[in-house]
Design a protein around this motif. Structure first.
Motif, PDB file in Angstrom:
ATOM      1  N   GLU A  72       0.860  -1.183   0.000  1.00 28.81           N
ATOM      2  CA  GLU A  72       0.000   0.000   0.000  1.00 28.81           C
ATOM      3  C   GLU A  72       0.896   1.231   0.000  1.00 28.81           C
ATOM      4  OE1 GLU A  72      -3.177   0.023   2.797  1.00 28.81           O
ATOM      5  OE2 GLU A  72      -3.643  -2.106   2.515  1.00 28.81           O
ATOM      6  N   ARG A  73       0.707   2.051  -1.015  1.00 27.73           N
ATOM      7  CA  ARG A  73       1.556   3.229  -1.169  1.00 27.73           C
ATOM      8  C   ARG A  73       0.773   4.491  -0.837  1.00 27.73           C
ATOM      9  NH1 ARG A  73       5.970   1.153  -3.620  1.00 27.73           N
ATOM     10  NH2 ARG A  73       5.669  -0.677  -4.963  1.00 27.73           N
ATOM     11  N   ALA A  74       1.339   5.274   0.042  1.00 26.34           N
ATOM     12  CA  ALA A  74       0.767   6.583   0.396  1.00 26.34           C
ATOM     13  C   ALA A  74       1.960   7.503   0.643  1.00 26.34           C
ATOM     14  CB  ALA A  74      -0.139   6.453   1.618  1.00 26.34           C
ATOM     15  N   THR A 109       5.364   3.851   2.214  1.00 22.68           N
ATOM     16  CA  THR A 109       4.930   2.533   1.761  1.00 22.68           C
ATOM     17  C   THR A 109       4.709   1.617   2.956  1.00 22.68           C
ATOM     18  OG1 THR A 109       6.148   2.769  -0.302  1.00 22.68           O
ATOM     19  CG2 THR A 109       5.571   0.539   0.367  1.00 22.68           C
TER      20      THR A 109
END
Length: 242
Positions: free
Chosen positions: A116-118, A121
């Motif tokens: 999940e990248r925001a 990571t």
């Protein structure tokens, strides 16, 4: 060759060997009682020690998101004060090793480890509780707490039967490992106490004694457990004779 299409053109016959089948997902099982280890399609797989520690950290999160920075701080023997690109790349490399471990026969890894990248990571490991022995142990103990009957006794006996060795052996001595062992030991104590309390009420004292004996025999080196089981057995006899 035949002409089943509406244009009357020859259509090659499809032989059974030419039928393309969807690849079967690999079967992943993680064992955390005793030495932490992984099986893929029933075959033990090996990971380097640091990657194994990262996998264990994700397992203990039980599907929760764990950021790369957290993985580095929790898993590396000498974590850096400031997490920079170099440290994050080291985490990504171990994640790649884990993904390779969760594959079999050259097939794509089962979709269990998600990125999940925001702003930063993170990684999430999604497994069914039956794929991880300590998760199954936890769930059995919690489910038993919802009742006070024969079903509860059966669930508690199943849970204690999973505890054959101290959990999370072979991992780096990190804070999260110690916390995980303490949490599981507390649940084991709860399971034993609940079993001692409920089994006489439903006429299952003998079953409870057998479960305690098996637990004691599985860990002869654990002197504290040996003493505690002796105390539980004595309490069980008292309750059964009331």
């Amino acid at each position: 060759m035949h002409t089943d299409n509406h244009f009357g053109r020859p259509v090659p016959a499809v032989r059974p060997a030419e039928v393309r089948r969807a690849p079967q997902p690999v079967a992943v099982r993680l064992h955390a009682f005793g030495r932490f280890r992984t099986e893929v399609d029933g075959v033990p797989t090996a990971l380097p020690p640091l990657a194994t520690t990262v996998l264990a950290r994700l397992v203990l999160a039980r599907g929760g998101l764990v950021h790369a920075d957290t993985l580095y701080r929790d898993c590396w023997p000498e974590p850096a004060r400031t997490i920079r690109r170099e440290q994050r790349v080291a985490v990504h490399k171990r994640i790649a090793m884990i993904r390779l471990c969760l594959s079999a026969g050259g097939r794509a890894p089962q979709e269990v480890l998600f990125t999940e990248r925001a702003a930063t990571t993170g990684y999430r490991l999604i497994l069914d509780p039956n794929q991880v022995d300590i998760h199954r142990f936890e769930d059995l103990v919690w489910r038993a707490g919802a009742g006070w009957d024969n079903v509860a006794v059966d669930l508690l006996i199943q849970a204690l039967g999973l505890w054959r060795e101290r959990p999370l052996l072979g991992l780096h001595d990190q804070d999260f490992v110690r916390a995980g062992v303490q949490h599981l030991a507390a649940l084991r104590e709860r399971a034993c106490r609940d079993l001692v309390s409920v089994s006489p009420a439903v006429g299952r004292t003998r079953d409870a004694l057998h479960a305690l004996d098996r637990l004691q025999a599985a860990q002869p080196e654990d002197t504290a457990l040996q003493q505690q089981v002796a105390a539980w057995r004595a309490e069980l006899h008292v309750r059964a004779n009331r």
